[in-house]
Design a protein around this motif. Structure first.
Motif, PDB file in Angstrom:
ATOM      1  N   LEU A  79       0.817  -1.221   0.000  1.00 31.30           N
ATOM      2  CA  LEU A  79       0.000   0.000   0.000  1.00 31.30           C
ATOM      3  C   LEU A  79       0.848   1.266   0.000  1.00 31.30           C
ATOM      4  CD1 LEU A  79      -2.826  -0.926   2.556  1.00 31.30           C
ATOM      5  CD2 LEU A  79      -2.854  -1.131   0.066  1.00 31.30           C
ATOM      6  N   ALA A  80       2.110   1.146   0.458  1.00 39.02           N
ATOM      7  CA  ALA A  80       2.989   2.317   0.549  1.00 39.02           C
ATOM      8  C   ALA A  80       3.693   2.637  -0.765  1.00 39.02           C
ATOM      9  CB  ALA A  80       4.020   2.089   1.645  1.00 39.02           C
ATOM     10  N   ARG A  81       3.588   1.780  -1.745  1.00 39.96           N
ATOM     11  CA  ARG A  81       4.267   2.035  -3.026  1.00 39.96           C
ATOM     12  C   ARG A  81       3.722   3.290  -3.699  1.00 39.96           C
ATOM     13  NH1 ARG A  81       3.875  -4.215  -5.104  1.00 39.96           N
ATOM     14  NH2 ARG A  81       5.619  -5.042  -3.857  1.00 39.96           N
ATOM     15  N   HIS A  82       4.611   4.068  -4.288  1.00 37.88           N
ATOM     16  CA  HIS A  82       4.187   5.300  -4.967  1.00 37.88           C
ATOM     17  C   HIS A  82       3.267   4.993  -6.138  1.00 37.88           C
ATOM     18  CE1 HIS A  82       6.704   7.946  -2.610  1.00 37.88           C
ATOM     19  NE2 HIS A  82       7.778   7.214  -2.867  1.00 37.88           N
ATOM     20  N   SER A  83       3.414   3.817  -6.731  1.00 37.74           N
ATOM     21  CA  SER A  83       2.606   3.459  -7.898  1.00 37.74           C
ATOM     22  C   SER A  83       1.226   2.914  -7.517  1.00 37.74           C
ATOM     23  CB  SER A  83       3.341   2.410  -8.739  1.00 37.74           C
ATOM     24  OG  SER A  83       3.581   1.234  -7.969  1.00 37.74           O
ATOM     25  N   TYR A  84       0.982   2.705  -6.215  1.00 33.28           N
ATOM     26  CA  TYR A  84      -0.276   2.086  -5.811  1.00 33.28           C
ATOM     27  C   TYR A  84      -1.449   3.036  -6.007  1.00 33.28           C
ATOM     28  CZ  TYR A  84      -3.835  -0.436  -3.239  1.00 33.28           C
ATOM     29  OH  TYR A  84      -4.984  -1.082  -2.915  1.00 33.28           O
TER      30      TYR A  84
ATOM     31  N   PHE B  18      -8.300   7.277   1.190  1.00 34.32           N
ATOM     32  CA  PHE B  18      -7.085   6.473   1.346  1.00 34.32           C
ATOM     33  C   PHE B  18      -5.857   7.323   1.657  1.00 34.32           C
ATOM     34  CE2 PHE B  18      -3.301   4.619  -0.818  1.00 34.32           C
ATOM     35  CZ  PHE B  18      -3.090   3.556   0.062  1.00 34.32           C
ATOM     36  N   LYS B  19      -5.078   6.865   2.667  1.00 35.43           N
ATOM     37  CA  LYS B  19      -3.803   7.470   3.023  1.00 35.43           C
ATOM     38  C   LYS B  19      -2.763   6.364   3.126  1.00 35.43           C
ATOM     39  CE  LYS B  19      -5.592  11.412   5.668  1.00 35.43           C
ATOM     40  NZ  LYS B  19      -5.553  12.128   6.972  1.00 35.43           N
ATOM     41  N   PRO B  20      -1.708   6.411   2.329  1.00 35.35           N
ATOM     42  CA  PRO B  20      -0.691   5.358   2.387  1.00 35.35           C
ATOM     43  C   PRO B  20      -0.096   5.260   3.786  1.00 35.35           C
ATOM     44  CG  PRO B  20      -0.346   6.770   0.478  1.00 35.35           C
ATOM     45  CD  PRO B  20      -1.381   7.442   1.326  1.00 35.35           C
ATOM     46  N   PRO B  21       0.299   4.060   4.191  1.00 38.89           N
ATOM     47  CA  PRO B  21       0.903   3.905   5.525  1.00 38.89           C
ATOM     48  C   PRO B  21       2.255   4.600   5.602  1.00 38.89           C
ATOM     49  CG  PRO B  21       1.101   1.879   4.266  1.00 38.89           C
ATOM     50  CD  PRO B  21       0.223   2.794   3.465  1.00 38.89           C
ATOM     51  N   ARG B  22       2.589   5.071   6.798  1.00 39.49           N
ATOM     52  CA  ARG B  22       3.886   5.694   7.029  1.00 39.49           C
ATOM     53  C   ARG B  22       4.834   4.679   7.649  1.00 39.49           C
ATOM     54  NH1 ARG B  22       0.656   9.766   9.923  1.00 39.49           N
ATOM     55  NH2 ARG B  22       0.113  11.455   8.482  1.00 39.49           N
ATOM     56  N   ASP B  23       6.117   4.767   7.282  1.00 47.50           N
ATOM     57  CA  ASP B  23       7.109   3.914   7.929  1.00 47.50           C
ATOM     58  C   ASP B  23       7.239   4.271   9.402  1.00 47.50           C
ATOM     59  OD1 ASP B  23       7.673   2.510   5.629  1.00 47.50           O
ATOM     60  OD2 ASP B  23       9.241   3.895   4.993  1.00 47.50           O
ATOM     61  N   ASN B  24       7.144   5.580   9.689  1.00 49.10           N
ATOM     62  CA  ASN B  24       7.224   6.067  11.054  1.00 49.10           C
ATOM     63  C   ASN B  24       5.947   6.802  11.361  1.00 49.10           C
ATOM     64  OD1 ASN B  24       7.771   7.118  13.540  1.00 49.10           O
ATOM     65  ND2 ASN B  24       9.538   8.362  12.911  1.00 49.10           N
ATOM     66  N   PRO B  25       4.997   6.177  12.071  1.00 52.38           N
ATOM     67  CA  PRO B  25       3.698   6.808  12.321  1.00 52.38           C
ATOM     68  C   PRO B  25       3.826   8.125  13.060  1.00 52.38           C
ATOM     69  CG  PRO B  25       3.665   4.486  12.898  1.00 52.38           C
ATOM     70  CD  PRO B  25       5.088   4.836  12.649  1.00 52.38           C
ATOM     71  N   ALA B  26       4.913   8.331  13.824  1.00 47.46           N
ATOM     72  CA  ALA B  26       5.066   9.581  14.580  1.00 47.46           C
ATOM     73  C   ALA B  26       5.478  10.746  13.704  1.00 47.46           C
ATOM     74  CB  ALA B  26       6.086   9.378  15.700  1.00 47.46           C
ATOM     75  N   GLN B  27       5.989  10.449  12.496  1.00 43.25           N
ATOM     76  CA  GLN B  27       6.441  11.500  11.576  1.00 43.25           C
ATOM     77  C   GLN B  27       5.329  11.915  10.655  1.00 43.25           C
ATOM     78  OE1 GLN B  27       9.881  10.424   9.327  1.00 43.25           O
ATOM     79  NE2 GLN B  27       9.689  12.112   7.889  1.00 43.25           N
ATOM     80  N   GLN B  28       4.966  13.193  10.645  1.00 42.08           N
ATOM     81  CA  GLN B  28       3.886  13.677   9.814  1.00 42.08           C
ATOM     82  C   GLN B  28       4.325  13.882   8.380  1.00 42.08           C
ATOM     83  OE1 GLN B  28       2.396  17.246  11.676  1.00 42.08           O
ATOM     84  NE2 GLN B  28       0.965  16.078  12.928  1.00 42.08           N
ATOM     85  N   ASP B  29       3.384  13.739   7.448  1.00 42.96           N
ATOM     86  CA  ASP B  29       3.678  14.037   6.044  1.00 42.96           C
ATOM     87  C   ASP B  29       3.872  15.529   5.867  1.00 42.96           C
ATOM     88  OD1 ASP B  29       3.531  11.432   5.320  1.00 42.96           O
ATOM     89  OD2 ASP B  29       1.438  11.523   4.644  1.00 42.96           O
ATOM     90  N   LEU B  30       4.679  15.899   4.888  1.00 45.19           N
ATOM     91  CA  LEU B  30       4.989  17.306   4.629  1.00 45.19           C
ATOM     92  C   LEU B  30       3.726  18.122   4.363  1.00 45.19           C
ATOM     93  CD1 LEU B  30       7.054  19.544   4.103  1.00 45.19           C
ATOM     94  CD2 LEU B  30       7.171  18.773   1.724  1.00 45.19           C
ATOM     95  N   PHE B  31       2.745  17.510   3.670  1.00 45.73           N
ATOM     96  CA  PHE B  31       1.560  18.266   3.247  1.00 45.73           C
ATOM     97  C   PHE B  31       0.330  17.930   4.080  1.00 45.73           C
ATOM     98  CE2 PHE B  31       4.320  17.979  -0.497  1.00 45.73           C
ATOM     99  CZ  PHE B  31       4.527  19.338  -0.725  1.00 45.73           C
TER     100      PHE B  31
END
Length: 365
Positions: free
Chosen positions: A125-130, A351-364
């Protein structure tokens, strides 16, 4: 857990309490076929049910793409291969032959599970192409079969989908799904889930014979009612419809399901691919010998003389007078009960792709 090989002989089983199949036929990919032979020297155990064996199945990928034009999903995830429910008619039984196991008793006693599936799903689910499209969970075999109570694998997959706000459709005949009501209700608020219950009969005696380790019919209806009351969209699948065995219950099952909260419904004709053409007639002869010839005769009339027609559009419904009659009965009952008037599509926009580090927020964010 075990990785033991198939027994070096075919056991002449007469039937086990709590199991659906009574034979261990060789799969169609084996180099030779064996038959049981009683020479009078041994008396095999006929009543002791074989225990369930759990076999680890590593997963390189878990999302399976499907191009079949007669099924309502393009992607699916199957946490388990094999199913303890032991349904005598299960169309998935022949898939055990790919693993070197028998589609008979092995299918319901040698269960492969994928402990790394949740991690693999997150990676996919985390793949950029998904690109998000609804996923069907536990379609080939039931994700909420008895071993799920111990392993919790399907729940872990559902947790990933819930966290990512990924839409999912579910088919089950297990009341264990009530355990996951917290996740399902959360997803339902964003139109992310649809649950279809397979209800084959309202007759407990018939259900116990056909589906020995599945929830009793009234428990499935109770689970359906519980999900509906929690806001989870539920429906019913009368599957399989078996001529001269449960076909007379079509309207009764739809009515009981509608009273339990179902607003959608479907049906599927009994399918007998590959080894099932021998396995299910064997079950008929053991459990309902007086109806066996009639059941198989009507099936052949619906498949141009064969027990099964694998062509898309034919395999689920059949053709001819009986097929038309079943379709008309289903349509009339559905219209009378207000079923299938509106099917709300599952939401793919949350849908929101999973984060490798849930504590780190996405830039946007």
């Amino acid at each position: 857990m075990t990785d033991r090989k198939l027994d070096p002989f075919v056991q002449p089983l007469s039937g086990f309490r709590g199991r659906g199949a009574a034979t261990r036929p060789d799969g169609r990919f084996e180099s030779m076929t064996r038959e049981a032979f009683d020479d009078g020297w041994t008396q095999p155990e006929r009543d002791a049910a074989p225990p369930t064996e759990l076999i680890v199945d590593t997963a390189k990928s878990v999302i399976v793409e499907s191009k079949s034009p007669d099924i309502p999903f393009e992607r699916s995830i199957n946490p388990y291969r094999g199913c303890e429910h032991g349904c005598s008619y299960c169309f998935a039984r022949p898939t055990h032959s790919y693993l070197g196991f028998s589609p008979g008793i092995d299918f319901e006693t040698r269960i492969l599970w994928k402990p790394d599936a949740p991690a693999v799903l997150k990676r996919e689910l985390a793949r950029h192409s998904y690109r998000c499209r609804p996923i069907a969970l536990g379609i080939n075999t039931d994700g909420w079969q008895p071993v799920e109570r111990k392993l919790g694998l399907t729940r872990k997959l559902l947790e990933v989908l819930c966290e990512c706000r990924h839409p999912v459709s579910i088919v089950t005949k297990s009341a264990l799904i009530e355990r996951d009501l917290d996740l399902l209700a959360d997803m339902a608020r964003d139109d992310l889930v649809q649950v279809m219950f397979s209800v084959t009969t309202l007759d407990r005696t018939l259900a116990r014979a056909m589906e020995p380790r599945a929830a009793a019919p009234e428990r499935r209806l109770a689970a359906m009612r519980a999900l509906h009351q929690a806001g989870v969209p539920v429906g019913v699948l009368f599957a399989p419809l078996i001529p001269a065995l449960n076909d007379h219950e079509l309207e009764a099952v739809l009515h009981a399901s509608q009273e339990s909260g179902a607003d959608t419904a479907g049906y599927v004709l009994l399918r007998l691919p590959h080894e099932l053409k021998d396995l299910f007639p064997d079950w008929l002869e053991r459990h309902v010998p007086g109806r066996a010839k009639h059941v198989l005769s009507v099936l052949r009339q619906m498949h141009d003389g064969a027990l099964y027609d694998s062509r898309f559009g034919q395999r689920m419904r059949g053709n001819g007078v009986f097929a038309d009659l079943y379709a008309a009965r289903f349509l009339r009952a559905s219209e009378r009960l207000g079923l299938n008037r509106q099917r709300k599509p599952l939401n793919t926009l949350a849908f929101k792709p999973p984060r490798d580090n849930p504590a780190q927020q996405d830039l946007f964010d």
